[in-house]
Design a protein around this motif. Sequence first.
Motif, PDB file in Angstrom:
ATOM      1  N   HIS A 465       0.835  -1.194   0.000  1.00 17.16           N
ATOM      2  CA  HIS A 465       0.000   0.000   0.000  1.00 17.16           C
ATOM      3  C   HIS A 465       0.877   1.254   0.000  1.00 17.16           C
ATOM      4  O   HIS A 465       2.046   1.210   0.387  1.00 17.16           O
ATOM      5  N   VAL A 466       0.290   2.365  -0.411  1.00 20.33           N
ATOM      6  CA  VAL A 466       1.052   3.604  -0.570  1.00 20.33           C
ATOM      7  C   VAL A 466       1.770   3.987   0.719  1.00 20.33           C
ATOM      8  O   VAL A 466       2.954   4.345   0.709  1.00 20.33           O
ATOM      9  N   HIS A 467       1.084   3.900   1.851  1.00 17.55           N
ATOM     10  CA  HIS A 467       1.689   4.385   3.095  1.00 17.55           C
ATOM     11  C   HIS A 467       2.835   3.511   3.577  1.00 17.55           C
ATOM     12  O   HIS A 467       3.605   3.928   4.449  1.00 17.55           O
ATOM     13  N   HIS A 468       2.994   2.321   3.017  1.00 12.90           N
ATOM     14  CA  HIS A 468       4.108   1.461   3.418  1.00 12.90           C
ATOM     15  C   HIS A 468       5.455   2.011   2.960  1.00 12.90           C
ATOM     16  O   HIS A 468       6.498   1.584   3.455  1.00 12.90           O
ATOM     17  N   PHE A 469       5.439   2.944   2.024  1.00 15.62           N
ATOM     18  CA  PHE A 469       6.683   3.493   1.497  1.00 15.62           C
ATOM     19  C   PHE A 469       7.185   4.688   2.312  1.00 15.62           C
ATOM     20  O   PHE A 469       8.160   5.329   1.935  1.00 15.62           O
ATOM     21  N   PHE A 470       6.513   4.970   3.404  1.00 13.96           N
ATOM     22  CA  PHE A 470       6.902   6.087   4.256  1.00 13.96           C
ATOM     23  C   PHE A 470       6.924   5.636   5.712  1.00 13.96           C
ATOM     24  O   PHE A 470       6.132   4.792   6.120  1.00 13.96           O
ATOM     25  N   THR A 471       7.821   6.235   6.480  1.00 17.24           N
ATOM     26  CA  THR A 471       7.784   6.009   7.918  1.00 17.24           C
ATOM     27  C   THR A 471       6.636   6.818   8.505  1.00 17.24           C
ATOM     28  O   THR A 471       6.098   7.729   7.864  1.00 17.24           O
ATOM     29  N   GLN A 472       6.281   6.510   9.757  1.00 15.37           N
ATOM     30  CA  GLN A 472       5.165   7.220  10.383  1.00 15.37           C
ATOM     31  C   GLN A 472       5.438   8.711  10.511  1.00 15.37           C
ATOM     32  O   GLN A 472       4.533   9.533  10.376  1.00 15.37           O
ATOM     33  N   ARG A 473       6.681   9.087  10.783  1.00 12.99           N
ATOM     34  CA  ARG A 473       6.949  10.520  10.909  1.00 12.99           C
ATOM     35  C   ARG A 473       6.900  11.212   9.551  1.00 12.99           C
ATOM     36  O   ARG A 473       6.503  12.372   9.458  1.00 12.99           O
ATOM     37  N   ASP A 474       7.290  10.505   8.496  1.00 11.05           N
ATOM     38  CA  ASP A 474       7.125  11.077   7.154  1.00 11.05           C
ATOM     39  C   ASP A 474       5.651  11.305   6.848  1.00 11.05           C
ATOM     40  O   ASP A 474       5.260  12.334   6.292  1.00 11.05           O
ATOM     41  N   LEU A 475       4.820  10.322   7.206  1.00 10.71           N
ATOM     42  CA  LEU A 475       3.381  10.447   6.962  1.00 10.71           C
ATOM     43  C   LEU A 475       2.799  11.623   7.733  1.00 10.71           C
ATOM     44  O   LEU A 475       1.942  12.356   7.222  1.00 10.71           O
ATOM     45  N   ALA A 476       3.263  11.805   8.968  1.00  7.72           N
ATOM     46  CA  ALA A 476       2.753  12.908   9.783  1.00  7.72           C
ATOM     47  C   ALA A 476       3.087  14.252   9.150  1.00  7.72           C
ATOM     48  O   ALA A 476       2.232  15.139   9.034  1.00  7.72           O
ATOM     49  N   VAL A 477       4.337  14.404   8.723  1.00  7.08           N
ATOM     50  CA  VAL A 477       4.771  15.680   8.149  1.00  7.08           C
ATOM     51  C   VAL A 477       4.080  15.940   6.813  1.00  7.08           C
ATOM     52  O   VAL A 477       3.539  17.024   6.572  1.00  7.08           O
ATOM     53  N   LEU A 478       4.080  14.944   5.930  1.00  2.19           N
ATOM     54  CA  LEU A 478       3.458  15.135   4.621  1.00  2.19           C
ATOM     55  C   LEU A 478       1.956  15.359   4.752  1.00  2.19           C
ATOM     56  O   LEU A 478       1.371  16.166   4.026  1.00  2.19           O
ATOM     57  N   GLY A 479       1.321  14.640   5.686  1.00  8.43           N
ATOM     58  CA  GLY A 479      -0.110  14.840   5.900  1.00  8.43           C
ATOM     59  C   GLY A 479      -0.419  16.238   6.389  1.00  8.43           C
ATOM     60  O   GLY A 479      -1.392  16.867   5.955  1.00  8.43           O
ATOM     61  N   ALA A 480       0.420  16.743   7.299  1.00 11.00           N
ATOM     62  CA  ALA A 480       0.211  18.095   7.821  1.00 11.00           C
ATOM     63  C   ALA A 480       0.427  19.142   6.735  1.00 11.00           C
ATOM     64  O   ALA A 480      -0.351  20.097   6.608  1.00 11.00           O
ATOM     65  N   VAL A 481       1.488  18.972   5.950  1.00  9.06           N
ATOM     66  CA  VAL A 481       1.752  19.920   4.861  1.00  9.06           C
ATOM     67  C   VAL A 481       0.606  19.903   3.861  1.00  9.06           C
ATOM     68  O   VAL A 481       0.140  20.956   3.395  1.00  9.06           O
TER      69      VAL A 481
END
Length: 525
Positions: A465-481
């Motif tokens: 899945h798409v989110h598997h290519f990011f760490t949780q902190r990457d997801l947090a930052v990209l989601g916030a941006v």
Amino acid sequence: MNHSLDLPTRSKSRSSGSVECLGQSFPTDEARREHFIGRLRAGIEELHAKLDVPFTTVEDAIARMGSVEGWPMGDAEQNRTLAGRMRSADRGKGLLQRWKDEVGFPHGEIEDILRLSDPPYYTACPNPFLGEFIEAYGRLYGPSEPYHREPFAADVSEGKNDPIYNAHSYHTKVPHKAIMRYILHYTEPGDIVFDGFCGTGMTGVAAQMCGDRKTVESLGYRVEADGTILQQEPGENGKPVWKPFSKLGARRAVLNDLSPAATFIAYNYNTPVDVAEFEREAKRILREVEAEYGWMYATLHKPTAEQLERAVRALENGVDPKQVTRDQSLPWGKINYTVWSDVFTCPECAGEVVFWDVAVDQQAAKVSDEFPCPHCQVMLSKRELERSWVTRLDTAINQTIRQGKQLPVQNTYSVGRTRFEKKPDAFDLALTDWLSTQYPDEWFPVDRMMKGGETRRNDPAGMTHVHHFFTQRDLAVLGAVWQKARMSPASRLIMLSVTSVHPEMPPFRCGCGYKGVRRSTRSAR
């Protein structure tokens, strides 16, 4: 199909001043958009009202298509050909779905199409305003009008280091300066240029840049005061002479591509930008995200044994990691990126083998073909190794998943303006473990990777899945941006900037297990 129109007569500012579009005047640009959004909505709703029925016969399909008034449908002969092709489609599909399949119309919801569109300049569907655009700005070449161009036979070589070219990556992308040479050779100012496979819209950029003196001169041409463009050609005595061949002036472009992502990028590439607003909003968003999530990228810089133990113990005792990283008595640095390594199992002794530790020669900057097992010393190659696995509950999709085990093996971080490297210490590992259990509150994509040999090549490693290519902190930052970008007055350009960064994010570039190593986790700065 998605269409974008490049109108050089369009105001260079998206301000509140009056604008002219397709021969009509509007008090503001927003009024222009509301007018054409209304027309686009009415046209799509009419399509649904008249075509959203079961497919019965070719004659019925022709009659229904011919009854549509608010959308260009073609003449009777074209509709008959189209209906004939639709007859052989999947029997489970109705007339509207068959028609959309044939003309390249997206199957998305009406509101989604309207939200993405900025008519008449850009529509996330076939553009119904093309006819009006051609009528307003096109001109026929009459038999009395002389037109002659020798075939363009010169070699064209343009680098890919131009800031415009690098603003957003895309496969098979052609530099706009290379395209300019062809447009200048074959067209005159104001002519319409069509690119049916536009990608990120470099043809549109090239068409506009044909009116920029500095850019034209950078191609090696000379521009006279009256706008005449000259190029060097061999003279009668063999010496080069300057001869006129074109005129300075923007051309108009019609850009089309089947990919909504491509035309979204093309639209933003060719749309006037309020640079001051974009810079102001981008800096604001980055400041806010840094303040909210910068602590996730904290690492200890050369701590004493006591300092390291104190930080680790605080995490183990349940202290909020955000508070731990704000302890000013500890020496903090900011992670720029982290190198992750695949973990394998030795086929001889079943011991775990961290690929980075045994196979990567950092001094020589190469990966060894053979290396000894750190446990039994048997010589191994990557082909002989078996992947080590981790099974966990992925709460984002509420599924138990099995993924190849990976560990952080090197942090590159900064203290002030000085960069350092280190192997993750006990605090880094503890913080990483804590973050791995915390999905962010912000929205992030959890879609299954689309079907395809390349897009699903990491399925065997459990990266499905798409989110598997990011760490949780990457997801947090990209989601916030992403969320802040959506709410920004400069939303379109900032969202474009976010997507332009994605291909440069190391997990996307390296993929899972590329030679056993991948980079990830950039800081929020």
